[in-house]
Design a protein around this motif. Structure first.
Motif, mmCIF file in Angstrom:
data_model
loop_
_atom_site.group_PDB
_atom_site.id
_atom_site.type_symbol
_atom_site.label_atom_id
_atom_site.label_comp_id
_atom_site.label_asym_id
_atom_site.label_seq_id
_atom_site.Cartn_x
_atom_site.Cartn_y
_atom_site.Cartn_z
ATOM 1 N N ILE A 1 -14.111 31.872 4.142
ATOM 2 C CA ILE A 1 -15.202 30.969 3.770
ATOM 3 C C ILE A 1 -16.202 30.835 4.930
ATOM 4 O O ILE A 1 -15.800 30.532 6.062
ATOM 5 N N GLY B 1 -26.681 21.686 -6.196
ATOM 6 C CA GLY B 1 -26.591 23.001 -6.819
ATOM 7 C C GLY B 1 -25.622 23.857 -6.036
ATOM 8 O O GLY B 1 -25.080 23.417 -5.021
ATOM 9 N N VAL B 2 -25.408 25.055 -6.512
ATOM 10 C CA VAL B 2 -24.453 25.957 -5.864
ATOM 11 C C VAL B 2 -25.189 27.202 -5.396
ATOM 12 O O VAL B 2 -25.896 27.841 -6.158
HETATM 13 N N1 SAJ Z 1 -20.315 23.017 -3.157
HETATM 14 C C1 SAJ Z 1 -20.511 21.832 -3.895
HETATM 15 N N2 SAJ Z 1 -19.492 20.940 -3.982
HETATM 16 C C2 SAJ Z 1 -18.286 21.151 -3.395
HETATM 17 C C3 SAJ Z 1 -18.072 22.346 -2.685
HETATM 18 C C4 SAJ Z 1 -19.117 23.261 -2.576
HETATM 19 O O1 SAJ Z 1 -21.600 21.607 -4.441
HETATM 20 O O2 SAJ Z 1 -17.412 20.282 -3.507
HETATM 21 C C5 SAJ Z 1 -21.398 24.006 -3.030
HETATM 22 C C6 SAJ Z 1 -21.785 24.324 -1.582
HETATM 23 O O3 SAJ Z 1 -22.695 23.398 -1.075
HETATM 24 C C7 SAJ Z 1 -22.358 25.723 -1.729
HETATM 25 C C8 SAJ Z 1 -21.504 26.333 -2.829
HETATM 26 O O4 SAJ Z 1 -20.938 25.243 -3.532
HETATM 27 O O5 SAJ Z 1 -23.707 25.689 -2.138
HETATM 28 C C9 SAJ Z 1 -20.415 27.281 -2.378
HETATM 29 O O6 SAJ Z 1 -19.833 26.809 -1.190
HETATM 30 P P1 SAJ Z 1 -18.285 26.873 -0.840
HETATM 31 O O7 SAJ Z 1 -18.153 26.307 0.522
HETATM 32 O O8 SAJ Z 1 -17.466 26.248 -1.883
HETATM 33 O O9 SAJ Z 1 -17.905 28.426 -0.911
HETATM 34 P P2 SAJ Z 1 -18.563 29.773 -0.318
HETATM 35 O O10 SAJ Z 1 -19.459 30.342 -1.367
HETATM 36 O O11 SAJ Z 1 -19.139 29.565 1.026
HETATM 37 O O12 SAJ Z 1 -17.250 30.687 -0.159
HETATM 38 C C10 SAJ Z 1 -16.464 30.978 -1.291
HETATM 39 C C11 SAJ Z 1 -14.981 30.700 -0.981
HETATM 40 N N3 SAJ Z 1 -14.193 30.717 -2.190
HETATM 41 C C12 SAJ Z 1 -13.355 29.712 -2.549
HETATM 42 O O13 SAJ Z 1 -13.251 28.706 -1.897
HETATM 43 C C13 SAJ Z 1 -12.555 29.901 -3.782
HETATM 44 C C14 SAJ Z 1 -14.467 31.732 0.021
HETATM 45 O O14 SAJ Z 1 -13.067 31.557 0.215
HETATM 46 C C15 SAJ Z 1 -14.748 33.153 -0.485
HETATM 47 O O15 SAJ Z 1 -14.306 34.117 0.463
HETATM 48 C C16 SAJ Z 1 -16.239 33.285 -0.654
HETATM 49 O O16 SAJ Z 1 -16.659 32.349 -1.645
HETATM 50 C C17 SAJ Z 1 -16.577 34.709 -1.081
HETATM 51 O O17 SAJ Z 1 -17.051 35.489 -0.207
HETATM 52 O O18 SAJ Z 1 -16.323 35.081 -2.221
#
Ligand code: SAJ
Length: 401
Positions: A146, A245-246
């Motif tokens: 992550i 957003g995501v």
């Molecule tokens: N987000 C929310 N609410 C939350 C958690 C996150 O709105 O409670 C948002 C974040 O702000 C961001 C997005 O979601 O915009 C994604 O962030 P994240 O921190 O959840 O994940 P990534 O995209 O940085 O990394 C993910 C991870 N996957 C999982 O946790 C299942 C990571 O382990 C993977 O290696 C990575 O995707 C990948 O490369 O696929």
């Protein structure tokens, strides 16, 4: 044993360094000359906690070199991007296919090609196997780290190794076992492909649930954070955080692969992705209500704090702020001001590079990203109207989702 890591981006670079530190001879290859030149000068190409130390240690071992050329080695690790096609929602495996083709031009029979890039179930069977023209072993070892905690997770995460034969799977598991103290699980290729997409989909669906709750609570005057805080005291409830957003190249992308491949079945996932994608627009709607409440009509003094897709990283791919700006362009003539301490180059108009300058020019601050910088400097916002999408501001004059 020599390993050629193809693609020195967010995943390939830390992976190659970790492999070198574990004692393997590593050659990192990227076709982008600038990246290779920087690395050869001893400059790391992006910000990540612990990356510089990892880099310096790897260089000290003498186990790693960087080049634009593919090498003749025993093992290849491919970590190139896999975007999705915006219309079909299916994975676009072009970069992976091209990287495998380039490897096949140099490798010998018996080599093993490990694909770390995320692909949807069946991609390796359908798109990679048909181009294989040598006796090589194909393996899928989806990356799992992550951003923000990559270096720790590289050393501790469990890994999934998908291979056609148990023997090859075990051999590759042994390599990864030298880099992580997490469990290394061997399975078949399609299952490995599916697990990775499912992991990110699980998170996307759970974030969507939190986002939908935020909308319901906002609609009926309830405090979503209070609701979630209390619900999460239940032993079997663990609700994630709603947000603007995501973004990023994983959670906002990978679940679409399942929607694209199984459109009739993946109903919940499809709905979840649409909910997450609707959040920047929702933020904009809430902000317009706040402005109205405060009799403000001039959007030129409204500023967005944060451009990256999440806190304390310098990656802005698919970021909620960029999504919001896209949406805003269609509906508002006045551009919003933007600032992010992690983005040094100008990527949008009206972008600031100094927090104080930014704050001088805005009356309304929308906190889009909870960078440590703003948490440490919250008092600077005390005279502003604040819209906090991240629930990090405790000041009295703050509006939330
Ligand atoms: N987000 C929310 N609410 C939350 C958690 C996150 O709105 O409670 C948002 C974040 O702000 C961001 C997005 O979601 O915009 C994604 O962030 P994240 O921190 O959840 O994940 P990534 O995209 O940085 O990394 C993910 C991870 N996957 C999982 O946790 C299942 C990571 O382990 C993977 O290696 C990575 O995707 C990948 O490369 O696929």
């Amino acid at each position: 044993m020599k390993i050629n890591v193809i693609g020195l981006g967010y995943i390939g670079l830390p992976t190659s360094l970790t492999m070198a530190n574990a004692g393997f001879q590593v050659i990192g290859t990227d076709y982008n000359k600038k990246i290779v030149e920087k690395l050869n000068k001893g400059i790391v190409t992006f910000k990540e906690d612990g990356l510089e130390d990892l880099f310096n240690n790897a260089i000290k071992t003498g186990n790693i070199t960087f080049t634009t050329e593919y090498q003749k080695v025993d093992y290849y690790i491919i970590s190139v991007p896999t975007p999705y096609d915006k219309f079909s929602k299916k994975v676009d495996a072009t970069y992976v296919v091209n990287a495998v083709k380039d490897v096949l031009n140099v490798c010998e029979d018996g080599a093993t090609i490990i694909i770390e890039s995320t692909v949807s179930p069946g991609t390796i069977e359908k798109e990679i196997k048909p181009i294989i023209n040598k006796k090589v072993n194909l393996v899928h070892a989806p990356e799992r780290i992550i951003p923000g905690n990559m270096i720790y997770e590289l050393k501790h995460n469990s890994r999934t190794i998908g291979a056609d034969s148990k023997e090859i799977g075990e051999k590759v598991a042994e390599i990864y076992g030298k880099t992580t103290d997490g469990e290394v699980v061997v399975t078949d290729i399609k299952s490995a492909e599916m697990t990775k997409v499912v992991e990110n989909t699980f998170r996307a669906v759970n974030i969507a649930f939190a986002n939908e709750l935020a909308k319901i609570c906002s609609h009926d005057g309830m405090n979503v954070y209070e609701i979630i805080r209390i619900c999460n005291k239940h032993p079997r409830v663990n609700i994630l955080n709603p947000g603007p957003g995501v973004g990023g190249h994983c959670i906002s992308v990978d679940p679409w692969f399942l929607v694209g491949d199984y459109p009739q079945i993946a109903q919940l996932i499809n709905a979840a992705m649409h909910i997450n994608d609707s959040m920047p627009e929702f933020v904009l709607k809430r902000v317009s209500e706040v402005l109205e409440e405060n009799n403000i009509t001039d959007y030129s003094r409204v500023g967005l704090y944060g451009l990256t897709y999440k806190e304390n990283v310098d990656d802005y791919r698919e970021s909620p702020t960029l999504q919001l700006l896209e949406h805003q362009k269609e509906h508002l003539a006045t551009p919003l001001k933007v600032y992010d301490p992690y983005i040094k180059e100008d990527i949008v108009s009206n972008q600031y590079h100094d927090l104080h300058e930014f704050l001088k020019d805005v009356d309304v601050v929308i906190i889009m990203v909870k960078h440590q910088e703003i948490i440490d400097n919250m008092n600077l916002l005390k005279d502003k109207i604040i819209f906090d999408t991240q629930n990090v501001c405790q000041l009295p004059n703050v509006y939330k989702l």
